[in-house]
Design an enzyme around this catalytic site. Sequence first.
Site, PDB file in Angstrom:
ATOM      1  CD1 TRP A  73      -2.165  -2.149   1.949  1.00  0.00           C
ATOM      2  CD2 TRP A  73      -2.935  -1.346   0.008  1.00  0.00           C
ATOM      3  NE1 TRP A  73      -3.154  -2.984   1.506  1.00  0.00           N
ATOM      4  CE2 TRP A  73      -3.646  -2.521   0.331  1.00  0.00           C
ATOM      5  CE3 TRP A  73      -3.246  -0.676  -1.173  1.00  0.00           C
ATOM      6  CZ2 TRP A  73      -4.655  -3.047  -0.490  1.00  0.00           C
ATOM      7  CZ3 TRP A  73      -4.253  -1.191  -1.994  1.00  0.00           C
ATOM      8  CH2 TRP A  73      -4.937  -2.357  -1.649  1.00  0.00           C
TER       9      TRP A  73
ATOM     10  CG  ASP B 175      -3.034   4.133   4.130  1.00  0.00           C
ATOM     11  OD1 ASP B 175      -4.062   3.960   4.814  1.00  0.00           O
ATOM     12  OD2 ASP B 175      -2.781   3.458   3.098  1.00  0.00           O
TER      13      ASP B 175
ATOM     14  CE  LYS C  80      -8.340  -3.279   4.152  1.00  0.00           C
ATOM     15  NZ  LYS C  80      -7.520  -2.250   3.549  1.00  0.00           N
TER      16      LYS C  80
HETATM   17  C1  LIG Z   1      -6.916  -1.844   2.171  1.00  0.00           C
HETATM   18  C2  LIG Z   1      -5.895  -0.777   2.235  1.00  0.00           C
HETATM   19  C3  LIG Z   1      -5.820   0.234   1.258  1.00  0.00           C
HETATM   20  C4  LIG Z   1      -6.700   0.274   0.055  1.00  0.00           C
HETATM   21  O1  LIG Z   1      -7.943   0.735   0.366  1.00  0.00           O
HETATM   22  P1  LIG Z   1      -9.078   0.958  -0.741  1.00  0.00           P
HETATM   23  O2  LIG Z   1     -10.139   1.605   0.082  1.00  0.00           O
HETATM   24  O3  LIG Z   1      -9.443  -0.383  -1.286  1.00  0.00           O
HETATM   25  O4  LIG Z   1      -8.535   1.852  -1.785  1.00  0.00           O
HETATM   26  C5  LIG Z   1      -4.858   1.219   1.427  1.00  0.00           C
HETATM   27  N1  LIG Z   1      -4.024   1.218   2.471  1.00  0.00           N
HETATM   28  C6  LIG Z   1      -4.054   0.253   3.419  1.00  0.00           C
HETATM   29  C7  LIG Z   1      -3.095   0.306   4.564  1.00  0.00           C
HETATM   30  C8  LIG Z   1      -4.997  -0.769   3.327  1.00  0.00           C
HETATM   31  O5  LIG Z   1      -5.042  -1.719   4.271  1.00  0.00           O
END
Ligand SMILES: *Cc1c(COP(=O)(O)O)cnc(C)c1O
Length: 354
Positions: free
Chosen positions: A100, A167, A191
């Site tokens: 990511w 993030d 998540k």
């Molecule tokens: C799942 C995830 C993403 C991607 O998220 P989307 O909403 O599918 O774009 C980005 N960063 C992390 C750390 C993730 O776990």
Amino acid sequence: MKKHNFSAGPCILPPEVLLKASQAVVDFDNSGLSLIEISHRSKPFVDVMEKARALALELLGLEGKGYKALFLQGGASTQFLAVAYNLLENKAGYLNTGTWSNKALQEAKLFGDVQEVASSKDANFNYIPKGFEISSDLDYFHCTSNNTIFGTQLKSFPKCDIPMVCDMSSDIFSRELDFYRFDLIYAGAQKNMGPAGTTLVVVKEDILGKVSRQIPSMMDYKKHIGSGSMFNTPPVFPVYVSMLTLEWLKNLGGIKAIEEINNKKASLIYSEIDLNPLFKGFASKADRSTMNATFTLENDNLKETFETMLKEAGINGLNGHRSVGGYRASMYNALSLDSVKVLVEVMSELESKA
Ligand SMILES: *Cc1c(COP(=O)(O)O)cnc(C)c1O
């Protein structure tokens, strides 16, 4: 029988949240209307949006500190480019700790120079690089607090005198941090907060408006702030469910309370991984994630037996990501300690059988 849901994302949500959300789809607060068939500009929905935004700031301890919370569309992946659009004038620094963060870094390259401050690619991202320097002439520093795929987590954050962007998709609201150290936090809902379809952005307003480029409205944090996170039709259902989850968390005692439970779940699974000779942990011990525990079987011949036992115990979503293989137990806020106990029992039963 209700399954023990270890899915990495979309993933488990509190049962009472699911129940309330399902009722609101049929009849929202006894209004005779569904949540998803009323105007997003109506008072009942504006109240939902405002409550969700306020709860996010409250739980993070960022109320009255110059931050705004937004619920946007496009997933965390859209934030990879929105961050650069809004903040990258010349050069940004990215910490590369996995899939990511690498994706975020690649998107930022479309907007300016990007420096990879450090990387753990040399060991398939099984650790968090340490001891790196962040140059103060960068526009911002970007990191990923929890690496969902590899099962590593930043336990501390680097000293940084430029804006720090993080993030936090897979560990937001899971542990206490000094959130004030971050200038921009983003997290896809699916998540630890709600259904896919909305992304929480928490941004310190004074870092905005400093780039010279024109920003299209949908990418412009200032526009979204100015319109109360309602620049266009927001994803009403994901925002509502996120609000319910944040309320659930607040009633539980907030991040402090959930962190204690999350630590118990993590130490239970990691001690089994360490003590049981049939299993091997993937992530380096010091950097192990409390959210996603990655591990493999020492002997692949036991794969079928183990997976049959998992199925019989009602365990769902334990398959590892293809870039790591093996297994990944995702233990987000809504997963109970009991579910982890069931998994650990299966693991130790496998040992007694083998
Ligand atoms: C799942 C995830 C993403 C991607 O998220 P989307 O909403 O599918 O774009 C980005 N960063 C992390 C750390 C993730 O776990």
